[in-house]
Design an enzyme around this catalytic site. Structure first.
Site, mmCIF file in Angstrom:
data_model
loop_
_atom_site.group_PDB
_atom_site.id
_atom_site.type_symbol
_atom_site.label_atom_id
_atom_site.label_comp_id
_atom_site.label_asym_id
_atom_site.label_seq_id
_atom_site.Cartn_x
_atom_site.Cartn_y
_atom_site.Cartn_z
ATOM 1 N N TRP A 10 -2.239 11.253 -4.770
ATOM 2 C CA TRP A 10 -2.786 10.393 -3.710
ATOM 3 C C TRP A 10 -3.159 9.004 -4.219
ATOM 4 C CZ3 TRP A 10 -6.439 13.477 0.159
ATOM 5 C CH2 TRP A 10 -5.649 14.365 0.891
ATOM 6 N N LYS A 11 -3.140 8.812 -5.515
ATOM 7 C CA LYS A 11 -3.502 7.508 -6.095
ATOM 8 C C LYS A 11 -4.860 7.062 -5.547
ATOM 9 C CE LYS A 11 1.372 6.659 -6.682
ATOM 10 N NZ LYS A 11 2.484 5.727 -6.798
ATOM 11 N N HIS A 93 0.618 7.981 -16.095
ATOM 12 C CA HIS A 93 1.357 7.428 -14.956
ATOM 13 C C HIS A 93 1.652 5.954 -15.227
ATOM 14 C CE1 HIS A 93 2.280 5.989 -10.942
ATOM 15 N NE2 HIS A 93 2.514 7.247 -10.608
ATOM 16 N N GLU A 95 1.426 3.444 -13.480
ATOM 17 C CA GLU A 95 0.382 2.525 -12.986
ATOM 18 C C GLU A 95 -0.795 2.469 -13.956
ATOM 19 O OE1 GLU A 95 0.073 4.222 -9.065
ATOM 20 O OE2 GLU A 95 2.097 3.503 -8.614
ATOM 21 N N GLU A 163 9.534 9.529 -13.839
ATOM 22 C CA GLU A 163 9.317 8.600 -12.733
ATOM 23 C C GLU A 163 9.804 7.200 -13.116
ATOM 24 O OE1 GLU A 163 5.949 10.154 -10.006
ATOM 25 O OE2 GLU A 163 5.075 8.872 -11.532
ATOM 26 N N GLY A 169 7.320 3.908 -5.073
ATOM 27 C CA GLY A 169 6.821 3.166 -3.920
ATOM 28 C C GLY A 169 7.787 2.129 -3.371
ATOM 29 N N GLY A 230 4.130 10.508 -4.323
ATOM 30 C CA GLY A 230 3.033 9.602 -4.015
ATOM 31 C C GLY A 230 2.853 9.465 -2.511
ATOM 32 N N GLY A 231 3.423 8.421 -1.954
ATOM 33 C CA GLY A 231 3.210 8.084 -0.536
ATOM 34 C C GLY A 231 3.419 9.247 0.419
#
Ligand code: PGA
Length: 253
Positions: A10-11, A93, A95, A163, A169, A230-231
């Site tokens: 869900w970040k 990750h 990010e 990933e 995204g 993710g999204g």
């Protein structure tokens, strides 16, 4: 045989009301043919664990500190995640690597902390677009694996997520051949380092713009044992469709 895993990240998304999506998910999949994992922001860990009690939904964190406790304002340790009821933690990750300067050695130290706390690590790797264009993908992945994955892992406490950074995204995904090439490479590397038994038992997830409409074809690629989403994990209806696609996947581990 490896049991498939559908993992949602869900970040930095989700307030209390969003827990209804987790509830809807377990209602839609009371006895799934695959493992289900949601990794909400830290503020929702305990209440999500509460709602997941007695259901097949596992709950995980999105990062942890390498130390068990101490003067690290704003950080969360692996024992804290375990104490909240989390069973997994996403580490490395892209990010985190980009926003927080995490290097392979940092990810490895965090993974060791997570393993000591009894958590299963979902360790992420992936190339940038420039690295792919320069035909460096496998070198990059190989370096991330050897640098980030600690010794002493098993198929129970390690999951690897591939990933590609440029696919996260963006709505863009690699070709199925490209996904297969990297997953086969990761499998071979794990078998070489940890032996065939362990190497073959670690689940390999693909992540990066997995959606209900592309999940099925991705899940039929060899050595794809599930997805890190993710999204599309934020809405129960989307994630549920991905879980259903994974349940029907033809490639058996
Ligand atoms: P995405 O994110 O599914 O929104 O592309 C995947 C991830 O970063 O884990």
């Amino acid at each position: 045989m490896r049991r498939k895993l559908a993992a949602g990240n869900w970040k930095m998304n989700g307030l209390t009301a969003q827990l209804a999506e987790a509830e809807a998910l377990v209602q839609a999949h009371p006895a799934p043919g695959v493992d289900m994992l949601l990794c909400p922001p830290a503020t929702l860990l305990a209440p999500m664990v509460e709602r997941a009690k007695g259901t097949p939904l596992a709950v995980g964190g999105q990062d942890c500190h390498k130390a068990g406790s101490g003067a690290h304002t704003g950080d969360i340790s692996a024992p804290m995640l375990a104490d909240s009821g989390a069973s997994h933690v996403i580490l490395g990750h892209s990010e985190r690597r980009a926003d927080h300067g995490e290097r392979n050695e940092d990810v490895r130290a965090k993974a060791n902390a997570a393993l000591s706390a009894g958590l299963t690590c979902v360790i992420c790797c992936g190339e940038s677009e420039a690295e792919r264009d320069a035909s460096n993908t496998l070198d990059i992945i190989g370096g991330q694996l050897s640098g980030s994955v600690p010794d002493g892992v098993t198929g129970h406490n390690l999951v690897v997520a591939y990933e590609p950074i440029w696919a996260i995204g963006t709505g863009r995904t690699p070709t199925l051949n490209q996904i297969g090439e990297v997953h086969d490479f990761i499998r071979a590397r794990l078998e070489r380092r940890f032996g065939e038994g362990i190497g073959r038992s670690v689940r390999l997830l693909y992540g990066g713009s997995v959606k209900p409409d592309n999940a099925e074809e991705i899940f039929n690629v060899s050595n794809v044992d599930g997805a890190l989403v993710g999204g599309a994990s934020l809405k129960a209806s989307d994630f549920s469709a991905i879980i259903t696609a994974l349940e029907g996947a033809r490639n058996q581990g």
